[in-house]
Design an enzyme around this catalytic site. Sequence first.
Site, PDB file in Angstrom:
ATOM      1  N   ASP A 470     -23.572 -17.671  -6.237  1.00 50.62           N
ATOM      2  CA  ASP A 470     -22.944 -17.961  -4.955  1.00 50.62           C
ATOM      3  C   ASP A 470     -22.993 -19.414  -4.465  1.00 50.62           C
ATOM      4  O   ASP A 470     -23.536 -20.206  -5.285  1.00 50.62           O
ATOM      5  CB  ASP A 470     -23.986 -17.335  -3.747  1.00 50.62           C
ATOM      6  CG  ASP A 470     -23.319 -16.664  -2.680  1.00 50.62           C
ATOM      7  OD1 ASP A 470     -22.155 -16.787  -2.596  1.00 50.62           O
ATOM      8  OD2 ASP A 470     -23.827 -15.785  -2.011  1.00 50.62           O
ATOM      9  N   ASP A 540     -16.871 -11.024   1.970  1.00 51.96           N
ATOM     10  CA  ASP A 540     -18.190 -10.391   2.551  1.00 51.96           C
ATOM     11  C   ASP A 540     -17.669  -9.407   3.794  1.00 51.96           C
ATOM     12  O   ASP A 540     -18.567  -8.517   3.931  1.00 51.96           O
ATOM     13  CB  ASP A 540     -18.723 -11.412   3.448  1.00 51.96           C
ATOM     14  CG  ASP A 540     -19.700 -12.549   2.634  1.00 51.96           C
ATOM     15  OD1 ASP A 540     -19.620 -12.325   1.565  1.00 51.96           O
ATOM     16  OD2 ASP A 540     -20.011 -13.655   3.126  1.00 51.96           O
TER      17      ASP A 540
END
Length: 730
Positions: A470, A540
């Site tokens: 990430d 997301d």
Amino acid sequence: MLLAVGAAWAAPPDGVSSVRFDAGSRVFRMDAAGVTYAFGVNDRQELQTLYWGGRLQESDGFVAAKAGHGVASFEAPANATQQEFSGWGEGLYSEPALKVSFADGNRDLVLHYVSHEVERDGVVVTLKDISRDVFVELHYSMDASTGVLGRSAVILNRTKAPVMIEQAAAASWNLPVGSDYRLRYLSGRWAAEWTLNEQKIAPGKTVLESRRGSTGHQNSPWFAIERGDAKDEDTGEVWFGALAWSGSWSISVEQDQLRQVRVTGGFNPFDFGYRLAPGERLTTPVFYGGYSQDGIDGASRLLHRFEVTRILPQAPHPRPRPVLYNSWEATGFAVNEAGQVALAEKAASIGVERFVMDDGWFGQRKNDHAGLGDWYVNKQKFPNGLKPLIDKVHGLGMDFGLWVEPEMVNPDSDLYRKHPEWVLNFPGRPHTELRNQLVLNLARSDVRDYVLGFLDDLLKQNDIAFLKWDYNRNWAEPGWDAAATEDQKKVYVTYVENLYGILRELRARHPKVEIESCSGGGGRVDLGIMLLTDEVWTSDNTDPFDRLTIQDGFSYAYTPGVMMAWVTDSPNWVNQRTTSLEYRFLSSMQGGLGVGANLGTWSPEDFAVAKEMIAAYKEVRETVQHGDLYRLISPEGGSEASATESVSVDKRQAVVFAFLHSSQKGYPFPTVKLRGLDAAGQYRLRPIHGAKAEAAPEVASGASWMSRGLDVVLRGDFQAAGFVLEEASR
């Protein structure tokens, strides 16, 4: 520029790209698949584009390149010539490929042809300034199966003083002169990535860019330019390109006063400065470009095929993405061994193949305020380390994956307290915290070594098959105070080069480990990061209806083979929209399938549906991930209906997904006409999870499915259906 001269070129063998140089005309010609690209040395010794388009006959030759001339006596020839790689000099007003400042204050750079070397699938052409020893090596390489051309530049300083590079592109792409071009590009933001935009190319310049230090959500480093007003996505000429760079980048699309259209892309010139000492060199990213005569859909399929067979780490035959479960939405930061084991048992029961524990397992990580940078296992949560959990996951028949965010640090961490100088910063200025974290300066060799070291140790000490890498914020204060003042702007290049170096070294030391690129959703997706990672996190936003347009936009530039899509809980947190589990699965099955829901709240019926859908997906995922994608009905523009089709490379299987937002006045779902099938083949129709089609034959020819189509039965709100067609005979 084109001249039929007869027997000018020898035909290349099948499956090989051809690169030839005609010494008489000083013309380079490259041929592969359905594409010809030609450029030559003109009468001013400049390298000039001659042709980029559909494959020409071997008998079609080119006359020698000749520099253009302006319509006014005060217009410099440089502005009327479609140069392959122009220096800023001689009165050039269009976007240059290279701009430099010499130590004595001179900023004029005029690049002329010096030499070349033909290679098997490409050529290296050397240019040089007319008086100073600044050289540029232009690298060209054409893919035999798609005709996609990769271009990059190496800038060399052979003078006796430093040279400051202020702007450096990988390439300029020149299109045939015209005024009927339309540009498509992708824009977005967090939770709203991959928005497809279209506009007419008019006099002036459109700049697509990221100034964020990384690729960014705002624009994607991809473009497609269509000529004329095609009535559908399967017809018309399309030129397209994608920049392989994961840092700040820029692509300018320009139409000048002579209606010449050029696309120039590479490092973003904003805040850019790269000092080349004598003997040093700078290598640009690769700028890939392609051409299709089959519209934007054909362009997408060419780019997908190129990515699958040439870009991905496991190319030309990448492993299909395993069905994944991620624990984030179930547990957040509150991870522990017992809770993860319980989720793993439930995930295994529905056919999941990879269990991924997300954030919260390390350091003093109880929320997003602390712990980043301290990559040791939290003993309160995992008193015996990760091995008992990993062993349990393996015992359930799954491999194990782990979330990491290696490039970031929380101020509340042991690492930051020990090394506050390791973050990007300007001394004496505030440190802007976003998401309570700062960016480690990966351009520093000590930071690079630390990141590589802890990741290597983590993988050595644990049987980990997958890293979710990430990167949850963009840059602020991009300072590198440890470097000399004149070298500090190198941070934009060196950071990314070190990131790539870490990924390469990890893959070399741990060849079985797969990696996902994630950046606050889809904020770092480009052909540079895709060379070193196996999949990307698309967004997301997991709302299954929003995902139809997000995934549609993504598919214009990137293959579904890397596009991860999760089934999460309903109502979805983004819009509080309620959808059925079937709808959520079918939306996600158009890419790499994952499950991110809280399995602890599921009913027995939910588990039964999920098990059936995952089993169905495994039967078609090779086709979905690595086949040819056809966008049958677009979800764009508020469409009530949408549909996609994936066809296997051998055309023996096809998968159709259809979605309805809301029924209107009892009208039926539009007939779905399939594409890409073997017209003479016989295909058997099979529904996924009870999908229905009106009066559909069980077996029909490919021609029938493509001409008569499929009448899908969908009524209500947020309805979906899936079908598999498998060839019954040849």
